[in-house]
Each structure stands twice: as structure tokens, then as C-alpha cells.
Design a protein around this motif. Structure first.
Motif, PDB file in Angstrom:
ATOM      1  N   VAL A   1      -1.914  -9.477   3.120  1.00  0.00           N
ATOM      2  CA  VAL A   1      -1.305 -10.548   3.910  1.00  0.00           C
ATOM      3  C   VAL A   1      -1.307 -10.235   5.402  1.00  0.00           C
ATOM      4  O   VAL A   1      -0.697 -10.938   6.206  1.00  0.00           O
TER       5      VAL A   1
ATOM      6  N   ASN B   1       4.217  11.898   2.369  1.00  0.00           N
ATOM      7  CA  ASN B   1       4.471  11.450   0.992  1.00  0.00           C
ATOM      8  C   ASN B   1       4.893  12.615   0.097  1.00  0.00           C
ATOM      9  O   ASN B   1       5.704  12.466  -0.814  1.00  0.00           O
TER      10      ASN B   1
ATOM     11  N   PRO C   1       8.683   2.205   9.792  1.00  0.00           N
ATOM     12  CA  PRO C   1       7.446   2.553  10.494  1.00  0.00           C
ATOM     13  C   PRO C   1       7.705   3.511  11.660  1.00  0.00           C
ATOM     14  O   PRO C   1       8.836   3.606  12.149  1.00  0.00           O
TER      15      PRO C   1
ATOM     16  N   LYS D   1       1.151   4.050  -3.062  1.00  0.00           N
ATOM     17  CA  LYS D   1       0.744   5.446  -2.876  1.00  0.00           C
ATOM     18  C   LYS D   1       1.888   6.407  -3.172  1.00  0.00           C
ATOM     19  O   LYS D   1       1.685   7.470  -3.753  1.00  0.00           O
TER      20      LYS D   1
ATOM     21  N   GLU E   1       3.938   2.391  16.130  1.00  0.00           N
ATOM     22  CA  GLU E   1       3.106   1.433  15.384  1.00  0.00           C
ATOM     23  C   GLU E   1       3.077   0.045  16.026  1.00  0.00           C
ATOM     24  O   GLU E   1       2.241  -0.786  15.684  1.00  0.00           O
TER      25      GLU E   1
ATOM     26  N   GLY F   1       4.907  -3.362   7.028  1.00  0.00           N
ATOM     27  CA  GLY F   1       3.738  -4.198   6.753  1.00  0.00           C
ATOM     28  C   GLY F   1       4.123  -5.601   6.323  1.00  0.00           C
ATOM     29  O   GLY F   1       5.169  -6.122   6.741  1.00  0.00           O
ATOM     30  N   GLY F   2       3.298  -6.203   5.466  1.00  0.00           N
ATOM     31  CA  GLY F   2       3.550  -7.569   5.046  1.00  0.00           C
ATOM     32  C   GLY F   2       3.912  -7.677   3.576  1.00  0.00           C
ATOM     33  O   GLY F   2       4.956  -8.236   3.209  1.00  0.00           O
ATOM     34  N   THR F   3       3.079  -7.102   2.712  1.00  0.00           N
ATOM     35  CA  THR F   3       3.249  -7.283   1.270  1.00  0.00           C
ATOM     36  C   THR F   3       4.536  -6.642   0.756  1.00  0.00           C
ATOM     37  O   THR F   3       5.391  -7.322   0.163  1.00  0.00           O
ATOM     38  N   GLY F   4       4.685  -5.341   0.980  1.00  0.00           N
ATOM     39  CA  GLY F   4       5.860  -4.627   0.481  1.00  0.00           C
ATOM     40  C   GLY F   4       7.123  -5.037   1.220  1.00  0.00           C
ATOM     41  O   GLY F   4       8.192  -5.181   0.631  1.00  0.00           O
TER      42      GLY F   4
ATOM     43  N   ASN G   1       9.506   7.173   8.823  1.00  0.00           N
ATOM     44  CA  ASN G   1       8.242   7.821   9.210  1.00  0.00           C
ATOM     45  C   ASN G   1       8.327   8.410  10.615  1.00  0.00           C
ATOM     46  O   ASN G   1       7.704   9.417  10.918  1.00  0.00           O
TER      47      ASN G   1
ATOM     48  N   TYR H   1       5.325  -4.405  13.620  1.00  0.00           N
ATOM     49  CA  TYR H   1       5.749  -3.560  12.491  1.00  0.00           C
ATOM     50  C   TYR H   1       7.249  -3.301  12.545  1.00  0.00           C
ATOM     51  O   TYR H   1       7.941  -3.285  11.529  1.00  0.00           O
TER      52      TYR H   1
ATOM     53  N   GLN I   1       0.808  -1.214   0.000  1.00  0.00           N
ATOM     54  CA  GLN I   1       0.000   0.000   0.000  1.00  0.00           C
ATOM     55  C   GLN I   1       0.849   1.277   0.000  1.00  0.00           C
ATOM     56  O   GLN I   1       0.645   2.174  -0.820  1.00  0.00           O
ATOM     57  N   ALA I   2       1.782   1.374   0.951  1.00  0.00           N
ATOM     58  CA  ALA I   2       2.612   2.584   1.041  1.00  0.00           C
ATOM     59  C   ALA I   2       3.395   2.775  -0.260  1.00  0.00           C
ATOM     60  O   ALA I   2       3.430   3.875  -0.817  1.00  0.00           O
TER      61      ALA I   2
ATOM     62  N   ALA J   1       0.065  -7.935   7.478  1.00  0.00           N
ATOM     63  CA  ALA J   1       1.344  -7.656   8.156  1.00  0.00           C
ATOM     64  C   ALA J   1       2.190  -8.914   8.416  1.00  0.00           C
ATOM     65  O   ALA J   1       3.013  -8.925   9.320  1.00  0.00           O
TER      66      ALA J   1
ATOM     67  N   TYR K   1       0.151  10.972   6.512  1.00  0.00           N
ATOM     68  CA  TYR K   1       0.828  10.277   5.409  1.00  0.00           C
ATOM     69  C   TYR K   1       0.827  11.126   4.136  1.00  0.00           C
ATOM     70  O   TYR K   1       1.802  11.119   3.395  1.00  0.00           O
TER      71      TYR K   1
HETATM   72  N1  LIG Z   1       5.224   7.295   4.300  1.00  0.00           N
HETATM   73  C1  LIG Z   1       4.171   6.484   4.273  1.00  0.00           C
HETATM   74  N2  LIG Z   1       4.176   5.380   5.001  1.00  0.00           N
HETATM   75  C2  LIG Z   1       3.081   4.591   4.960  1.00  0.00           C
HETATM   76  C3  LIG Z   1       1.932   4.908   4.192  1.00  0.00           C
HETATM   77  N3  LIG Z   1       1.015   3.903   4.372  1.00  0.00           N
HETATM   78  C4  LIG Z   1       1.576   3.025   5.213  1.00  0.00           C
HETATM   79  N4  LIG Z   1       2.827   3.422   5.575  1.00  0.00           N
HETATM   80  C5  LIG Z   1       3.852   2.721   6.369  1.00  0.00           C
HETATM   81  O1  LIG Z   1       4.110   1.500   5.705  1.00  0.00           O
HETATM   82  C6  LIG Z   1       4.003   0.412   6.562  1.00  0.00           C
HETATM   83  C7  LIG Z   1       3.466  -0.750   5.785  1.00  0.00           C
HETATM   84  O2  LIG Z   1       2.117  -0.563   5.487  1.00  0.00           O
HETATM   85  P1  LIG Z   1       1.438  -0.995   4.121  1.00  0.00           P
HETATM   86  O3  LIG Z   1       2.201  -0.465   2.972  1.00  0.00           O
HETATM   87  O4  LIG Z   1       0.025  -0.573   4.276  1.00  0.00           O
HETATM   88  O5  LIG Z   1       1.554  -2.580   4.141  1.00  0.00           O
HETATM   89  P2  LIG Z   1       1.493  -3.565   2.882  1.00  0.00           P
HETATM   90  O6  LIG Z   1       2.833  -3.681   2.267  1.00  0.00           O
HETATM   91  O7  LIG Z   1       0.372  -3.157   1.964  1.00  0.00           O
HETATM   92  O8  LIG Z   1       1.203  -4.975   3.568  1.00  0.00           O
HETATM   93  P3  LIG Z   1      -0.151  -5.603   4.159  1.00  0.00           P
HETATM   94  O9  LIG Z   1      -1.136  -4.495   4.328  1.00  0.00           O
HETATM   95  O10 LIG Z   1       0.284  -6.224   5.444  1.00  0.00           O
HETATM   96  O11 LIG Z   1      -0.583  -6.622   3.154  1.00  0.00           O
HETATM   97  C8  LIG Z   1       3.184   0.920   7.738  1.00  0.00           C
HETATM   98  O12 LIG Z   1       3.596   0.292   8.891  1.00  0.00           O
HETATM   99  C9  LIG Z   1       3.501   2.392   7.779  1.00  0.00           C
HETATM  100  O13 LIG Z   1       4.660   2.649   8.551  1.00  0.00           O
HETATM  101  C10 LIG Z   1       1.972   6.097   3.412  1.00  0.00           C
HETATM  102  O14 LIG Z   1       1.044   6.476   2.684  1.00  0.00           O
HETATM  103  N5  LIG Z   1       3.115   6.846   3.496  1.00  0.00           N
END
Ligand SMILES: Nc1nc2c(ncn2[C@@H]2O[C@H](COP(=O)(O)OP(=O)(O)OP(=O)(O)O)[C@@H](O)[C@H]2O)c(=O)[nH]1
Length: 395
Positions: A70, A189, A140, A14, A144, A111-114, A171, A148, A10-11, A72, A185
Motif C-alpha cells: 500500500v 530483530n 520508525p 519478518k 525515516e 509503514g502502511g499495511t501493518g 527502532n 513514517y 513486512q516488519a 506507506a 534490521y
Molecule cells: N525492527 C524492524 N523494523 C522494520 C523492519 N522492516 C521495516 N521496519 C520498520 O517498519 C516500518 C514499516 O515498514 P514495513 O513493515 O516495511 O511496512 P508495511 O507494513 O509492509 O507497509 P507497506 O510497505 O507500506 O505496504 C518501517 O518504517 C521501519 O521503521 C525490520 O525488519 N525490523
């Protein structure tokens, strides 16, 4: 510098989306292509600038997590990425790789995926392509929680090993109190793409751009990042008078036409002060700059506000502060800009207390998770079995 960007999770998605927005707004031409990879369908649907098709938004792990992420679990994130690497490669096949200078994989490491998938993809790309593969890893916030932090510490270790350089954004250092997580965020970003946008945009000048005194070329960015390790970026900017008629601000307030020397002094001083502010202010990953292996200084802004003397002084000052003899510097002229900005890329940093703290908390979290798991296994055993073991299970 032209990049093929992959936003993982997700992060990551975005932030890459935001890079595309930045590119369109500033015409900087750094994103040659952009792909988002995720295990969560909803996250892919929420993107605005990455084209909405299967080639650019890749959903992986469908058979395992049915498009729901996934949760986290970064070991699962890594497994799913490995299983579906061909689908990701299918999307990379649509990228004109011969036109890119490097790959940039962007992900939140908590997180988990990234967190799990990025190192897997980096390893894969390194195997297939000769272009450098860089990572942009987001740490993170310390609030958090343990899982994390543990994810980030494990991913960080693996990701650094698999990329040509890991650019880090923390962050935690950028958290603002009293803001909603989402609002926070968005701002963070914005900060990320501004810093990286100026840095990578610098190496892209030349096609219809200004003729710089000592232009930063993409090879200088690549050479600064070469050698691996971890990098951090400092940034500072100041609004300037954009009028290009004759003398600058000083000559106008002093009313003279013969104040060119004064103007040069003023411009030089501004540059050196911006360089100090960038290097000593808040870095994307806070660390001790002394001991950095290599550095690159970029001064961006209207050409009349940039000068070689200022950049040379700033470069020397960075040499003194870091103790490195490999400090490059140059300018990135942007006529239409109302600001002069200084970006300092510090590559090969090793004195990073934040990483040591992250690892410490991660180890505690890991021990705690193991203890609780063991304890709850014992407790469950106590609960379901009678004291004397008189009952027999069905099968
Ligand atoms: N800078 C920034 N950090 C973010 C943002 N969204 C999430 N994070 C950070 O990224 C970490 C991982 O979150 P995600 O990217 O949502 O996780 P993911 O890789 O999608 O994995 P899962 O949701 O577990 O499948 C979080 O613990 C935050 O610290 C964002 O928009 N900007």
C-alpha cells in the motif's frame, strides 16, 4: 506462555519469522501458531519459517493493490484489512485458539499495511475471542522521514486503544550508525526476539522443564499486562560458569569447599546488579521508569545461578524505582544456558518523551502535507487556466 502470533506487514512478518527461528533454536515453545498478513506478495515470499501456504501467509487487498503493497498509506492499509477481514479470519480459524494464552500482533507502525491493518485486526480479535490480544509495535527511526512518523503516531494512538497492552520497540533507540538498513534490521530483530523470547518463554516452563524456586507463570505475565496501556522491556545478561560440580566459580578460585555462603552472596549480587542494568539500561521503548503501573522481573539461566534472595532484592529495588506496589518476580531456569539474564517488563508507562516527540514531528508533518497539497492545487490551477478565463474546457 503460548502465543498465536500474527505478523502484519513486512516488519511484522519478518519479526514473527524470527520468533519461530528462536523457538526452534531454544525449544522455548512460545509460538503455538504463526501467521503473516501482507498486501505485498514479495514480502510474504521472502519469509523462511512461517509455512508457505494460504492458511499461514495471507495476501490481502489483491483487488485494490494487486499484491504490490500500500506504499506507506496506512489509511489504505486499514481499509484493506477491514475489507478482507474474512480472509484473515479464515487463517485464524486454523489456529488452535483453545491452546493459546494470548494473541500477539506484530507490526512496524511507520509503514502502511501493518500500521493501518494491526489496529483493525486487534479490534476484530477482541470482538471474537476472550483471550487477551497484545500488540508489539515497532516505531520508525527518526531519520525515516515525516510520513513514517505521522503513520506511526496515528497508528500508535489507535493500536493502544484496541489491544490489551501495546509492547513497544523503538527502532530509533536501537539504530546503529554506519550499517546497511537490512543488516541493521537483522540485528535489531535479534534483539527483539531475545527480549520477548525470554519474557514469554518464562511462562512456558513446566512441561519437562526445571523446577524453579519461584517460577514465573503465564498468569503473572497476563496480570502484569492487564489494565492496558503501553509497555517497555529492559534486558541485561552475563556469561556464567556452567559447571555444576560442587561449588561455583568463587569456591574454585579460593580453593575451598566451605564457600557456599560466599557463592550465594556472589549469585545474589550478580542478580541485583543485572536487575539494575536491565531497568536503567536501554529499554525497548526508552522512558522514565518512575510511575510505571506494574512490573515483572524474570531471571533466566542455569538454576544454580538463580536464587530467591537475589530476585526478592531485585523486585524490591524495582518497587522503589517505579513507586509501584504491583511488582512480580520469578525465575526461568534453563540448565543448558551459559548466561544469566534479567528481563524487566514495565507495564503502564506514561512518562515517555519519545512518544511526545513523535507526536510533535507528526503534527508538523501533517501540517506541512496539508500546506503543500493546498499550494500545489492552487499552483496547478494557475498553470492550467489562462489568466482571463477565456478558454473553455472540452467537457
Ligand atoms: N525492527 C524492524 N523494523 C522494520 C523492519 N522492516 C521495516 N521496519 C520498520 O517498519 C516500518 C514499516 O515498514 P514495513 O513493515 O516495511 O511496512 P508495511 O507494513 O509492509 O507497509 P507497506 O510497505 O507500506 O505496504 C518501517 O518504517 C521501519 O521503521 C525490520 O525488519 N525490523
Amino acid at each position: 506462555m503460548k502465543l498465536a502470533m500474527v505478523g502484519f506487514g513486512q516488519a511484522g512478518g519478518k519479526i514473527v519469522d524470527k520468533f519461530l527461528e528462536y523457538d526452534q533454536k531454544h525449544g522455548s515453545g512460545i509460538v503455538r501458531d504463526a501467521i503473516a498478513v501482507n498486501t505485498a506478495k514479495a514480502d510474504l515470499m521472502g519469509l523462511q519459517h512461517i509455512p508457505d501456504n494460504d492458511q499461514k501467509r495471507v495476501l490481502i487487498g489483491q483487488s485494490r493493490v494487486k499484491g504490490h503493497g500500500v506504499g506507506a498509506d496506512n489509511e489504505l492499509g486499514a481499509e484493506v484489512a477491514e475489507e478482507d477481514i474474512d480472509e484473515i479470519q479464515g487463517a485464524i480459524d486454523s489456529v488452535p485458539v483453545h491452546e493459546v494464552d494470548a494473541f500477539l500482533i506484530v507490526a512496524g507502525l511507520g509503514g502502511g499495511t501493518g500500521s493501518g491493518g494491526s489496529p483493525v485486526l486487534a479490534k476484530h480479535l477482541q470482538h471474537i475471542y476472550t483471550e487477551p490480544v497484545y500488540g508489539l509495535g515497532v516505531l520508525p527511526g527518526s531519520d525515516e522521514g515525516g510520513i513514517y512518523t505521522l503513520n506511526a503516531a496515528r497508528s500508535f494512538q489507535t493500536f493502544v486503544r484496541e489491544v490489551d497492552n501495546l509492547l513497544v520497540f523503538d527502532n530509533d533507540a536501537w539504530r546503529k550508525t554506519g550499517e546497511s538498513v537490512q543488516g541493521g534490521y537483522d540485528e535489531i530483530n535479534e534483539e527483539i526476539v531475545t527480549r520477548f523470547g525470554v519474557l514469554f518463554g518464562a511462562g512456558e516452563i513446566g512441561q519437562g522443564g526445571e523446577v524453579a524456586e519461584s517460577v514465573v507463570d503465564s498468569s503473572e505475565i497476563i496480570n502484569t499486562l492487564e489494565g492496558g496501556g503501553v509497555s517497555t522491556i529492559g534486558y541485561a545478561s552475563e556469561t556464567v560458569e556452567t559447571s555444576s560440580s560442587g561449588g561455583g566459580f568463587l569456591s574454585r578460585i579460593t580453593g575451598g569447599n566451605d564457600t557456599d555462603d560466599l557463592d550465594t552472596t556472589h549469585t545474589t549480587n550478580r542478580i541485583t546488579s543485572l536487575v539494575r542494568k536491565a531497568a536503567l539500561g536501554r529499554l525497548t521503548l526508552p522512558c522514565e521508569i518512575e510511575g510505571s503501573e506494574r512490573a515483572l522481573l524474570v531471571l533466566a539461566g542455569p538454576p544454580q545461578h538463580l536464587n530467591r534472595k537475589g530476585i526478592e532484592r531485585g523486585r524490591k529495588w524495582i518497587e522503589e524505582q517505579t513507586g509501584s506496589m504491583e511488582v512480580r518476580g520469578g525465575d526461568y531456569p534453563i540448565t543448558s544456558s551459559g548466561r544469566v539474564a534479567s528481563v524487566v517488563l514495565l507495564s503502564g508507562v506514561t512518562n515517555v518523551p519519545r512518544i511526545k516527540e513523535l507526536q510533535q514531528v507528526a503534527i508538523e508533518a501533517q501540517d506541512n502535507i496539508d500546506d503543500i497539497r493546498q499550494e500545489s492545487e492552487d499552483n496547478l490551477d494557475d498553470l492550467i487556466n489562462d489568466d482571463e478565463d477565456e478558454l473553455e474546457s472540452l467537457f
